[in-house]
Design a protein around this motif. Structure first.
Motif, mmCIF file in Angstrom:
data_model
loop_
_atom_site.group_PDB
_atom_site.id
_atom_site.type_symbol
_atom_site.label_atom_id
_atom_site.label_comp_id
_atom_site.label_asym_id
_atom_site.label_seq_id
_atom_site.Cartn_x
_atom_site.Cartn_y
_atom_site.Cartn_z
ATOM 1 N N UNK A 1 0.804 -1.229 0.000
ATOM 2 C CA UNK A 1 0.000 0.000 0.000
ATOM 3 C C UNK A 1 0.837 1.280 0.000
ATOM 4 N N UNK A 2 1.932 1.301 0.766
ATOM 5 C CA UNK A 2 2.682 2.559 0.863
ATOM 6 C C UNK A 2 3.374 2.911 -0.446
ATOM 7 N N UNK B 1 5.059 8.450 0.827
ATOM 8 C CA UNK B 1 4.150 7.339 1.140
ATOM 9 C C UNK B 1 3.193 7.655 2.281
ATOM 10 N N UNK B 2 1.918 7.424 2.019
ATOM 11 C CA UNK B 2 0.841 7.517 3.017
ATOM 12 C C UNK B 2 0.663 8.889 3.647
ATOM 13 N N UNK B 3 1.397 9.909 3.160
ATOM 14 C CA UNK B 3 1.284 11.231 3.780
ATOM 15 C C UNK B 3 -0.116 11.805 3.576
ATOM 16 N N UNK C 1 -2.732 10.101 5.512
ATOM 17 C CA UNK C 1 -2.562 10.478 6.911
ATOM 18 C C UNK C 1 -3.259 11.799 7.205
ATOM 19 N N UNK D 1 -6.980 11.192 7.344
ATOM 20 C CA UNK D 1 -7.373 10.585 8.619
ATOM 21 C C UNK D 1 -7.420 11.643 9.710
ATOM 22 N N UNK D 2 -6.408 12.506 9.718
ATOM 23 C CA UNK D 2 -6.352 13.580 10.717
ATOM 24 C C UNK D 2 -7.581 14.481 10.591
ATOM 25 N N UNK E 1 -8.717 2.595 6.946
ATOM 26 C CA UNK E 1 -7.333 3.072 6.976
ATOM 27 C C UNK E 1 -6.368 1.929 7.290
ATOM 28 N N UNK E 2 -6.692 1.158 8.321
ATOM 29 C CA UNK E 2 -5.812 0.052 8.694
ATOM 30 C C UNK E 2 -5.726 -0.988 7.586
ATOM 31 N N UNK F 1 -2.466 0.344 5.685
ATOM 32 C CA UNK F 1 -1.378 -0.110 6.545
ATOM 33 C C UNK F 1 -0.994 -1.562 6.287
ATOM 34 N N UNK G 1 -5.119 10.411 18.207
ATOM 35 C CA UNK G 1 -4.073 10.923 17.330
ATOM 36 C C UNK G 1 -2.754 10.217 17.598
ATOM 37 N N UNK H 1 0.878 4.046 14.674
ATOM 38 C CA UNK H 1 0.653 3.105 13.562
ATOM 39 C C UNK H 1 1.486 3.514 12.346
ATOM 40 N N UNK H 2 1.524 4.821 12.125
ATOM 41 C CA UNK H 2 2.276 5.365 11.008
ATOM 42 C C UNK H 2 3.757 5.017 11.112
ATOM 43 N N UNK I 1 4.426 1.416 10.517
ATOM 44 C CA UNK I 1 4.322 1.004 9.111
ATOM 45 C C UNK I 1 5.654 1.142 8.381
ATOM 46 N N UNK I 2 6.496 2.077 8.839
ATOM 47 C CA UNK I 2 7.744 2.311 8.134
ATOM 48 C C UNK I 2 8.969 1.726 8.814
ATOM 49 N N UNK J 1 7.394 -6.122 7.563
ATOM 50 C CA UNK J 1 6.033 -6.579 7.289
ATOM 51 C C UNK J 1 5.893 -8.043 7.701
ATOM 52 N N UNK K 1 -1.403 -3.895 14.314
ATOM 53 C CA UNK K 1 -2.271 -2.920 13.654
ATOM 54 C C UNK K 1 -3.723 -3.145 14.033
ATOM 55 N N UNK L 1 -6.170 -0.733 16.112
ATOM 56 C CA UNK L 1 -7.400 -0.235 15.476
ATOM 57 C C UNK L 1 -8.610 -0.485 16.365
#
Lengths: 258, 109
Positions: A78-79, A94-96, A99, A102-103, A252-253, A257, B31, B37-38, B41-42, B46, B54, B58
């Motif tokens: 996904x990213x 990626x994913x910015x 994100x 979501x915020x 989102x998850x 993710x 938040x 989570x963000x 992810x990086x 995986x 995750x 969630x």
């Protein structure tokens, strides 16, 4: 008038479910909103679990991230699919963007709960103010999603080579750009189908939510709830709005993710 | 006449700062979990462990949204359980379809 005056002959022995009182201590409208949301939870859960099920039926991309190319042989990372942001072309972020989306949605959920709180205090000015912020958040989210879809549909300049059955029912191998319901450059056909279907259904809910919020904002602003004597409508629409946020947390998850 | 009737007859109550503080606190937690989570992810490899984390995070977020924002925690117990208990069926659906998906995987590859 009230339930208390009709409670003739109701003794304490009859208990909570014996009649003559409100066992759930919630109004009809609020109860029905909860049960509607329960049914909607099942609908979304079925979609999301289907996504998970189809996803695990494909192998995941296992190579190094830098060398990723889309193929319908394996599920994409996904990213590496969702890595674009508006106004900046060709930057790998990626994913910015998701994100930020979501915020925005979580923030609009916070302003909604503040509107509900103001409704409990019969404070019209605060209700109107927070509802307006919530509408703004919802509309911004929808705009972001429109951009996200647009980018997803048009795809990258490079595209990727896919072997698939085209609309003429022939097996072809050609370069594919972007995504549609039969083929996409990112991964198996079902990847884009599920993306369109699930984020689309969620976006549809957000659209209805924004519409309801606007209705609620208008009614609060002209004083209908003051006349009515309570701000319960804010609470009911609030429940719906939080639900939309709740679903997004799972979308989102699962989409971005995992 | 209409406009005069619209004048509020309801008494506006003062803000309860404690309640509002709690709302912002819940927002900060949501938040913080999303940011965590963000980062995961990086930074994490995986795999099943990451996916498991995750999903736990969630569900933890969902819990905050339902109990604090939707005030389900403040409702009476029968209402609370009539919403929560049916969700148990989803656990079965999740297990059944995850198994189904992995069986299809075995058939294909």
């Amino acid at each position: 008038m009230s339930a208390h005056s009709t409670a003739i002959g109701v003794s304490s022995k009859r208990g909570v479910w014996g009649g003559g009182n409100e066992p759930l201590k919630a109004s009809y409208g609020k109860l029905m909103m909860w049960f509607f949301l329960l049914s909607d939870i099942f609908t979304f859960a079925a979609f999301l679990i289907t996504y998970l099920s189809i996803r695990v039926s494909y192998p995941a991309y296992a190579g190094p991230a830098g060398e990723f190319v889309g193929s319908n042989e394996y599920w994409p990372v996904p990213e590496l699919v969702f890595d674009a942001i508006p106004f900046v072309h060709g930057v790998h972020a990626p994913l910015v963007f998701v994100g930020i989306m979501t915020f925005i949605l979580i923030s609009s959920s916070v302003t909604m709960v503040l509107a509900v709180e103001a409704g409990h205090r019969n404070d019209r000015n605060d209700v109107v103010k927070w509802l307006l912020w919530t509408i703004l958040g919802g509309a911004t989210f929808l705009g972001c999603q429109a951009w996200e879809w647009n980018h997803f549909i048009h795809g990258t300049e490079a595209g990727s080579t896919m072997t698939f059955i085209n609309s003429m029912n022939q097996l072809v191998t050609e370069v594919v750009h972007g995504a549609n319901l039969s083929v996409n450059e990112y991964g198996p056909g079902s990847f884009a189908q599920l993306f369109f279907f699930i984020t689309g259904f969620h976006g549809f809910h957000v659209t209805i939510g924004v519409f309801l919020l606007f209705l609620c904002f208008y009614q609060a602003a002209v004083g209908i709830y003051d006349q009515r004597g309570h701000y319960e409508m804010v609470e009911k629409i609030g429940l719906y709005w939080h639900f939309v946020d709740l679903v997004w947390v799972f979308v989102f998850t699962l989409f971005y993710l995992i | 006449m209409e406009i005069q009737q619209n004048k509020s007859t309801l008494e506006v109550q003062p803000r309860n700062d404690e309640k509002i503080k709690k709302i912002w606190k819940t927002a900060a937690i949501l938040l913080a979990i999303t940011v965590a989570e963000f980062i995961m992810a990086f930074t994490m490899p995986r795999g099943l462990l990451l996916y498991f984390l995750f999903i736990v995070l969630t569900i933890w977020k969902a819990r905050y949204i339902m109990l604090e924002f939707m005030h389900l925690g403040d409702e009476v117990k029968p209402l609370f359980y009539s919403i929560m208990v049916p969700l148990v069926f989803l656990i079965w659906l999740l297990i059944a379809l995850a198994k189904e998906g992995s069986e299809i995987f075995m058939m294909r590859w």
